[in-house]
Design a protein around this motif. Structure first.
Motif, PDB file in Angstrom:
ATOM      1  N   GLY A  38      33.650  40.406  30.589  1.00 36.69           N
ATOM      2  CA  GLY A  38      33.066  39.326  31.389  1.00 36.69           C
ATOM      3  C   GLY A  38      33.036  39.670  32.865  1.00 36.69           C
ATOM      4  O   GLY A  38      32.064  39.376  33.569  1.00 36.69           O
ATOM      5  N   LEU A  39      34.134  40.292  33.340  1.00 38.06           N
ATOM      6  CA  LEU A  39      34.163  40.701  34.739  1.00 38.06           C
ATOM      7  C   LEU A  39      33.082  41.731  35.042  1.00 38.06           C
ATOM      8  O   LEU A  39      32.488  41.723  36.140  1.00 38.06           O
ATOM      9  CB  LEU A  39      35.543  41.277  35.083  1.00 38.06           C
ATOM     10  CG  LEU A  39      36.655  40.266  35.389  1.00 38.06           C
ATOM     11  CD1 LEU A  39      37.985  40.978  35.529  1.00 38.06           C
ATOM     12  CD2 LEU A  39      36.325  39.484  36.660  1.00 38.06           C
ATOM     13  N   ARG A  50      30.138  41.924  33.693  1.00 36.22           N
ATOM     14  CA  ARG A  50      28.863  41.229  33.847  1.00 36.22           C
ATOM     15  C   ARG A  50      28.793  40.484  35.181  1.00 36.22           C
ATOM     16  O   ARG A  50      27.732  40.442  35.836  1.00 36.22           O
ATOM     17  CB  ARG A  50      28.660  40.250  32.688  1.00 36.22           C
ATOM     18  CG  ARG A  50      28.393  40.941  31.354  1.00 36.22           C
ATOM     19  CD  ARG A  50      27.886  39.955  30.316  1.00 36.22           C
ATOM     20  NE  ARG A  50      28.902  38.953  29.997  1.00 36.22           N
ATOM     21  CZ  ARG A  50      29.783  39.065  29.018  1.00 36.22           C
ATOM     22  NH1 ARG A  50      29.783  40.173  28.262  1.00 36.22           N
ATOM     23  NH2 ARG A  50      30.655  38.098  28.785  1.00 36.22           N
ATOM     24  N   VAL A  51      29.937  39.916  35.586  1.00 35.14           N
ATOM     25  CA  VAL A  51      29.953  39.206  36.871  1.00 35.14           C
ATOM     26  C   VAL A  51      29.757  40.191  38.022  1.00 35.14           C
ATOM     27  O   VAL A  51      29.035  39.907  38.989  1.00 35.14           O
ATOM     28  CB  VAL A  51      31.286  38.438  37.027  1.00 35.14           C
ATOM     29  CG1 VAL A  51      31.425  37.864  38.431  1.00 35.14           C
ATOM     30  CG2 VAL A  51      31.375  37.321  36.000  1.00 35.14           C
ATOM     31  N   ASP A 109      28.151  42.957  37.978  1.00 36.03           N
ATOM     32  CA  ASP A 109      26.752  43.409  38.020  1.00 36.03           C
ATOM     33  C   ASP A 109      25.861  42.404  38.740  1.00 36.03           C
ATOM     34  O   ASP A 109      24.857  42.788  39.358  1.00 36.03           O
ATOM     35  CB  ASP A 109      26.237  43.645  36.607  1.00 36.03           C
ATOM     36  CG  ASP A 109      26.932  44.828  35.945  1.00 36.03           C
ATOM     37  OD1 ASP A 109      27.483  45.675  36.684  1.00 36.03           O
ATOM     38  OD2 ASP A 109      26.944  44.906  34.696  1.00 36.03           O
ATOM     39  N   ARG A 110      26.191  41.093  38.667  1.00 37.21           N
ATOM     40  CA  ARG A 110      25.336  40.074  39.290  1.00 37.21           C
ATOM     41  C   ARG A 110      25.886  39.583  40.621  1.00 37.21           C
ATOM     42  O   ARG A 110      25.255  38.768  41.281  1.00 37.21           O
ATOM     43  CB  ARG A 110      25.190  38.869  38.356  1.00 37.21           C
ATOM     44  CG  ARG A 110      24.535  39.208  37.020  1.00 37.21           C
ATOM     45  CD  ARG A 110      24.074  37.934  36.306  1.00 37.21           C
ATOM     46  NE  ARG A 110      25.181  37.007  36.094  1.00 37.21           N
ATOM     47  CZ  ARG A 110      25.928  36.990  34.992  1.00 37.21           C
ATOM     48  NH1 ARG A 110      25.685  37.852  34.020  1.00 37.21           N
ATOM     49  NH2 ARG A 110      26.897  36.112  34.871  1.00 37.21           N
ATOM     50  N   ALA A 111      27.077  40.061  41.019  1.00 36.29           N
ATOM     51  CA  ALA A 111      27.708  39.554  42.240  1.00 36.29           C
ATOM     52  C   ALA A 111      27.062  40.157  43.475  1.00 36.29           C
ATOM     53  O   ALA A 111      26.548  41.286  43.446  1.00 36.29           O
ATOM     54  CB  ALA A 111      29.197  39.884  42.219  1.00 36.29           C
ATOM     55  N   ARG A 162      31.561  42.170  45.508  1.00 33.44           N
ATOM     56  CA  ARG A 162      31.661  43.181  44.455  1.00 33.44           C
ATOM     57  C   ARG A 162      32.939  44.017  44.580  1.00 33.44           C
ATOM     58  O   ARG A 162      33.581  44.335  43.583  1.00 33.44           O
ATOM     59  CB  ARG A 162      30.427  44.075  44.495  1.00 33.44           C
ATOM     60  CG  ARG A 162      30.316  45.032  43.335  1.00 33.44           C
ATOM     61  CD  ARG A 162      28.932  45.635  43.273  1.00 33.44           C
ATOM     62  NE  ARG A 162      27.919  44.598  43.072  1.00 33.44           N
ATOM     63  CZ  ARG A 162      26.608  44.813  43.065  1.00 33.44           C
ATOM     64  NH1 ARG A 162      26.139  46.039  43.308  1.00 33.44           N
ATOM     65  NH2 ARG A 162      25.757  43.822  42.869  1.00 33.44           N
ATOM     66  N   LEU A 194      35.882  42.038  43.284  1.00 35.44           N
ATOM     67  CA  LEU A 194      35.821  41.943  41.823  1.00 35.44           C
ATOM     68  C   LEU A 194      36.190  43.267  41.169  1.00 35.44           C
ATOM     69  O   LEU A 194      36.789  43.282  40.081  1.00 35.44           O
ATOM     70  CB  LEU A 194      34.416  41.508  41.392  1.00 35.44           C
ATOM     71  CG  LEU A 194      34.051  40.060  41.731  1.00 35.44           C
ATOM     72  CD1 LEU A 194      32.583  39.779  41.381  1.00 35.44           C
ATOM     73  CD2 LEU A 194      34.958  39.102  40.963  1.00 35.44           C
ATOM     74  N   GLN A 218      39.017  43.836  38.430  1.00 34.53           N
ATOM     75  CA  GLN A 218      38.688  44.595  37.226  1.00 34.53           C
ATOM     76  C   GLN A 218      39.747  45.664  36.942  1.00 34.53           C
ATOM     77  O   GLN A 218      40.201  45.830  35.807  1.00 34.53           O
ATOM     78  CB  GLN A 218      37.317  45.251  37.404  1.00 34.53           C
ATOM     79  CG  GLN A 218      36.451  45.187  36.176  1.00 34.53           C
ATOM     80  CD  GLN A 218      35.069  45.787  36.443  1.00 34.53           C
ATOM     81  OE1 GLN A 218      34.729  46.171  37.565  1.00 34.53           O
ATOM     82  NE2 GLN A 218      34.277  45.858  35.406  1.00 34.53           N
TER      83      GLN A 218
END
Length: 340
Positions: A165-166, A168-169, A171-173, A178, A181, A185
């Motif tokens: 999930g992290l 995917r987040v 990639d869109r952050a 980033r 995150l 991760q």
């Protein structure tokens, strides 16, 4: 009827064996009686005479005779009671984790029953200790497997889901979030690796899947990676066939020894050796650390309990400043199995 009952009771009383106290009392009475009888006979048939009143010249003769009688009595009593000193020393040093320490009767028939009874008591206590330890360790291994399975199947999978999930987040952050995150991760990934390592230590799946040789190699590699201690491995490739209980005991003792080295030894090098020697299997774990382990801690006592389950003998040699060597000797390893 009463006469026959009384006669039978009297006959049984005649044939009842003497207790150790009665036998010892009988021996002491006989020894003292023998000494004084000999002294009386010597006094009666020797040319020495005693006047009344006693002449001063006769006093040394009486003192010498008394000294001889007391010396002979003390010597005979000391020889008769010597096994009691050995029995007391054995009681003080007995340790149910160090089996085989027994006292021989030494030919003293009056104390043979006492010594034999004490040796039999030690046999029973060691057997009961081994059986209870076997049940406790079996329950412990079952609990370890359950916890390892839950760590792997539940916590491990949950952390894996969080990690995905992290990703995917991330990639869109936006760019300003980033980097943070990415740090989260890495923390989750490190936690997942740690959970997997704990699960492997609790349940050595490689031991069940690939065998003892691979399990020891993996264990040594893990300890080297985590602690920085260089672990050398010397495992004989053509070992005799071993039961699962023996393999588990070998693995757990090696694991506990290497864990102690990593935590307490301050060593730079360690060695794990498993070789067949003269019909027995020898596991040896040595290090070049500080040594000086004088008392058995919980870890070493646990290793001794595991060794007893398969009839093995564990020795720990830890001279100060030289390092520690743990040695496990398993006689006839192919026919050993732990108490279940």
């Amino acid at each position: 009827m009463d006469d026959r009952v009384a006669g039978g009771a009297a006959q049984r009383a005649v044939h009842l064996p003497r207790t150790p106290a009665q036998a010892l009392f009988r021996r002491l009475v006989l020894i003292n009686g023998l000494v004084f009888t000999i002294g009386t006979l010597v006094l009666a048939f020797s040319p020495a005479t005693i006047s009344a009143p006693i002449v001063l010249a006769e006093v040394p003769v009486l003192l010498i005779g008394l000294a001889v009688m007391l010396g002979a009595n003390a010597l005979l009593l000391r020889r008769s009671l010597a096994p009691l000193d050995a029995l007391t020393a054995l009681m003080q040093r007995v340790d149910l984790l160090r089996t085989g320490d027994r006292l021989s009767d030494g030919g003293n028939s009056d104390l043979t029953h006492l010594i034999g009874t004490f040796n039999s008591m030690l046999d029973r206590l060691e057997a009961e200790r081994s059986a209870s330890s076997g049940h406790a360790l079996a329950a412990q291994e079952g609990e370890r497997r359950r916890i390892a399975r839950e760590l792997h199947d539940e916590i491990g999978q949950s952390l894996t889901v969080v990690l995905l999930g992290l990703k995917r987040v991330v990639d869109r952050a936006p760019d300003d979030l980033r980097e943070e995150l990415h740090g989260v991760q890495e923390i989750v990934r490190a936690s997942l690796d740690e959970v997997r390592q704990v699960a492997r230590r609790l349940r050595p799946g490689v031991l069940e899947d690939l065998g003892l040789h691979s399990a020891l190699n993996a264990l040594a590699a893990d300890v080297s990676q985590m602690s920085g201690v260089k672990v050398l491995r010397s495992v004989q490739p053509d070992l005799p066939p071993l039961g699962s209980d023996v393999e588990l005991v070998l693995y757990r003792i090696a694991q506990e020894s290497l864990t102690n080295i990593a935590r307490h030894a301050h060593a730079e090098h360690a060695e794990v050796s498993l070789q067949a020697e003269d019909g027995r299997l020898v596991l040896r774990i040595a290090d070049d650390g500080q040594g000086g382990a004088r008392q058995d801690g919980a870890g070493i006592r646990g290793m001794r309990e595991r060794a007893l389950l398969i009839g093995a003998r564990l020795s720990v040699d830890s001279p100060p400043g030289v390092g520690t060597c743990v040695r496990l000797d398993i006689p006839d390893p192919a026919n050993r199995s732990a108490t279940s």
